[in-house]
Design a protein around this motif. Structure first.
Motif, mmCIF file in Angstrom:
data_model
loop_
_atom_site.group_PDB
_atom_site.id
_atom_site.type_symbol
_atom_site.label_atom_id
_atom_site.label_comp_id
_atom_site.label_asym_id
_atom_site.label_seq_id
_atom_site.Cartn_x
_atom_site.Cartn_y
_atom_site.Cartn_z
ATOM 1 N N GLU A 142 41.674 45.367 31.870
ATOM 2 C CA GLU A 142 40.332 44.987 31.424
ATOM 3 C C GLU A 142 40.366 44.514 29.970
ATOM 4 O OE1 GLU A 142 37.910 48.045 34.410
ATOM 5 O OE2 GLU A 142 38.396 48.659 32.360
ATOM 6 N N LYS A 143 41.121 45.249 29.146
ATOM 7 C CA LYS A 143 41.240 44.833 27.736
ATOM 8 C C LYS A 143 41.861 43.443 27.659
ATOM 9 C CE LYS A 143 41.846 49.409 25.754
ATOM 10 N NZ LYS A 143 42.788 50.430 25.357
ATOM 11 N N GLN A 144 42.850 43.230 28.508
ATOM 12 C CA GLN A 144 43.538 41.942 28.501
ATOM 13 C C GLN A 144 42.587 40.804 28.874
ATOM 14 O OE1 GLN A 144 47.247 42.027 30.727
ATOM 15 N NE2 GLN A 144 48.064 40.958 28.960
ATOM 16 N N ARG A 145 41.744 41.059 29.869
ATOM 17 C CA ARG A 145 40.777 40.027 30.268
ATOM 18 C C ARG A 145 39.795 39.716 29.139
ATOM 19 N NH1 ARG A 145 38.383 42.160 35.711
ATOM 20 N NH2 ARG A 145 39.654 44.037 35.473
ATOM 21 N N VAL A 146 39.365 40.773 28.435
ATOM 22 C CA VAL A 146 38.442 40.567 27.311
ATOM 23 C C VAL A 146 39.145 39.764 26.206
ATOM 24 C CG1 VAL A 146 37.123 41.745 25.487
ATOM 25 C CG2 VAL A 146 37.104 42.647 27.827
ATOM 26 N N ALA A 147 40.419 40.105 25.965
ATOM 27 C CA ALA A 147 41.177 39.402 24.916
ATOM 28 C C ALA A 147 41.338 37.920 25.269
ATOM 29 C CB ALA A 147 42.542 40.057 24.728
ATOM 30 N N ILE A 148 41.536 37.625 26.544
ATOM 31 C CA ILE A 148 41.678 36.225 26.967
ATOM 32 C C ILE A 148 40.342 35.500 26.796
ATOM 33 C CG2 ILE A 148 42.132 34.676 28.910
ATOM 34 C CD1 ILE A 148 44.134 36.838 29.959
ATOM 35 N N ALA A 149 39.259 36.153 27.219
ATOM 36 C CA ALA A 149 37.936 35.529 27.081
ATOM 37 C C ALA A 149 37.645 35.211 25.615
ATOM 38 C CB ALA A 149 36.862 36.449 27.658
ATOM 39 N N ARG A 150 37.969 36.148 24.729
ATOM 40 C CA ARG A 150 37.734 35.929 23.292
ATOM 41 C C ARG A 150 38.572 34.755 22.765
ATOM 42 N NH1 ARG A 150 39.480 40.565 19.156
ATOM 43 N NH2 ARG A 150 41.476 39.935 20.052
ATOM 44 N N PRO A 164 49.933 37.329 28.423
ATOM 45 C CA PRO A 164 48.506 37.484 28.719
ATOM 46 C C PRO A 164 48.211 38.010 30.109
ATOM 47 C CG PRO A 164 49.101 35.192 28.848
ATOM 48 C CD PRO A 164 50.308 35.914 28.330
ATOM 49 N N SER A 165 49.198 37.966 31.011
ATOM 50 C CA SER A 165 48.915 38.478 32.349
ATOM 51 C C SER A 165 49.760 39.708 32.664
ATOM 52 C CB SER A 165 49.131 37.376 33.397
ATOM 53 O OG SER A 165 50.400 36.787 33.243
ATOM 54 N N GLY A 166 50.385 40.275 31.626
ATOM 55 C CA GLY A 166 51.286 41.419 31.817
ATOM 56 C C GLY A 166 50.637 42.629 32.462
ATOM 57 N N ASN A 167 49.320 42.781 32.289
ATOM 58 C CA ASN A 167 48.650 43.956 32.847
ATOM 59 C C ASN A 167 47.683 43.618 33.963
ATOM 60 O OD1 ASN A 167 49.405 46.517 31.744
ATOM 61 N ND2 ASN A 167 48.838 45.660 29.761
ATOM 62 N N LEU A 168 47.778 42.388 34.459
ATOM 63 C CA LEU A 168 46.837 41.992 35.514
ATOM 64 C C LEU A 168 47.508 42.099 36.880
ATOM 65 C CD1 LEU A 168 45.341 38.812 33.794
ATOM 66 C CD2 LEU A 168 44.504 41.169 33.703
ATOM 67 N N PRO A 170 48.378 40.717 40.691
ATOM 68 C CA PRO A 170 48.802 39.350 41.015
ATOM 69 C C PRO A 170 47.644 38.383 41.254
ATOM 70 C CG PRO A 170 50.099 40.939 42.246
ATOM 71 C CD PRO A 170 49.042 41.720 41.533
ATOM 72 N N ARG A 171 46.567 38.885 41.873
ATOM 73 C CA ARG A 171 45.444 37.985 42.173
ATOM 74 C C ARG A 171 44.787 37.505 40.868
ATOM 75 N NH1 ARG A 171 40.045 38.377 42.558
ATOM 76 N NH2 ARG A 171 40.217 40.493 41.768
ATOM 77 N N LEU A 172 44.568 38.475 39.949
ATOM 78 C CA LEU A 172 43.947 38.109 38.674
ATOM 79 C C LEU A 172 44.884 37.250 37.831
ATOM 80 C CD1 LEU A 172 42.086 41.258 37.299
ATOM 81 C CD2 LEU A 172 41.121 39.003 37.722
ATOM 82 N N ALA A 173 46.177 37.582 37.868
ATOM 83 C CA ALA A 173 47.149 36.813 37.078
ATOM 84 C C ALA A 173 47.100 35.344 37.492
ATOM 85 C CB ALA A 173 48.553 37.382 37.266
ATOM 86 N N THR A 194 56.075 35.202 28.398
ATOM 87 C CA THR A 194 56.112 36.041 29.595
ATOM 88 C C THR A 194 57.545 36.422 29.948
ATOM 89 O OG1 THR A 194 55.540 36.193 31.947
ATOM 90 C CG2 THR A 194 56.125 34.010 31.147
ATOM 91 N N HIS A 195 57.677 37.588 30.612
ATOM 92 C CA HIS A 195 58.961 38.020 31.156
ATOM 93 C C HIS A 195 59.086 37.595 32.610
ATOM 94 C CE1 HIS A 195 58.802 41.498 28.207
ATOM 95 N NE2 HIS A 195 59.945 40.928 27.979
#
Ligand SMILES: Nc1ncnc2c1ncn2[C@@H]1O[C@H](COP(=O)(O)OP(=O)(O)OP(=O)(O)O)[C@@H](O)[C@H]1O
Ligand SMILES: [Mg+2]
Length: 222
Positions: A142-150, A164-168, A170-173, A194-195
């Motif tokens: 959730e924090k990651q999504r907020v950070a992307i939106a910002r 940016p998708s490390g904590n999402l 697969p569908r959200l990523a 990304t890794h």
């Protein structure tokens, strides 16, 4: 768009994390940045997003040498760079909506316009009900999504995203990859650390491979 000349960075004297990195990132390109954990990806991205200065070498952004900018010149340039930090760097005393709207607030956008854009992004990231929540209680994704939106709310010409998708999931990523892809198609220059080698394989973008302080650019498969 970005030119690095012999950039080096040492956190402790004599120990170089980045060694003589020279790079040219053209406007409108999309590069992945990869390399082992601890290789210096976040360090390099922090330098490119002007959060940190190199120990040696020079950096030019938007056609301007920014290596030794004065404090008063930094904010204006930083506004042109959307950054998703690996550790998010959300402001804990602000709500989710205030965090997302911050880049527009600092340029004095009218509050009703900020609210409209924030609502649209909250909807898009699937977090409408979190409007007034403070970041501390959010999950990592959730924090990651907020950070992307910002990072994307003010349509910056340069977007620097550190895992940016490390904590999402697969569908959200995937959904966010489409967002980055469409921003790139509209002209945003993107650097995406990304890794995830599977993710990289799914897109036809050049890869900057960071190892032992050096960057090697691997062209995208034709
Ligand atoms: N503020 C700091 N002070 C001292 N050493 C640091 C600091 N920040 C990072 N380092 C060190 O610099 C090296 C590069 O770190 P960095 O975070 O840039 O790597 P990374 O490639 O982003 O790794 P990861 O894939 O795990 O995110 C690491 O060895 C790290 O321990
Ligand atoms: Mg990192």
């Amino acid at each position: 768009m970005i030119t690095c000349y012999n950039l080096s960075l040492e956190y402790t004297p004599g120990h170089k994390v980045l060694r003589d990195i020279s790079l040219k990132i053209p406007q409108g390109s999309f590069h992945f940045l990869t390399g082992p954990s601890g290789a210096g990806k976040s360090t390099l991205l922090n330098i490119l997003s002007l959060a940190m200065q190199p120990t040696q070498g020079r950096l030019a952004l938007f056609g301007k040498d920014v290596t030794y900018l004065g404090r008063e010149e930094l904010p204006e340039l930083r506004r042109k760079i959307g950054t998703v930090f690996q550790d998010y760097k959300l402001l804990n005393h602000l709500t989710v909506a205030e965090n997302i709207g911050l880049p527009l607030k600092v340029i004095g956008e009218p509050q009703h316009e900020i609210n409209d854009k924030v609502d649209e992004l909250l909807e898009w990231i699937g977090m409408r009900q979190y409007h007034r929540v403070k970041p501390a209680t959010l999950s990592g994704g959730e924090k990651q999504r907020v950070a992307i939106a910002r990072a994307v709310i003010n349509n910056p010409p340069l977007l620097i995203a550190d895992e940016p998708s490390g904590n999402l999931d697969p569908r959200l990523a995937k959904r966010f990859m489409y967002l980055f892809e469409s921003l790139n198609k509209m002209g945003t220059t993107i650097i995406f650390a990304t890794h995830d080698t599977e993710l990289i394989k799914g897109f036809n973008h050049p890869v900057l491979d960071l190892k032992e302080g050096h960057v090697r650019e691997v062209k995208a498969a034709a």
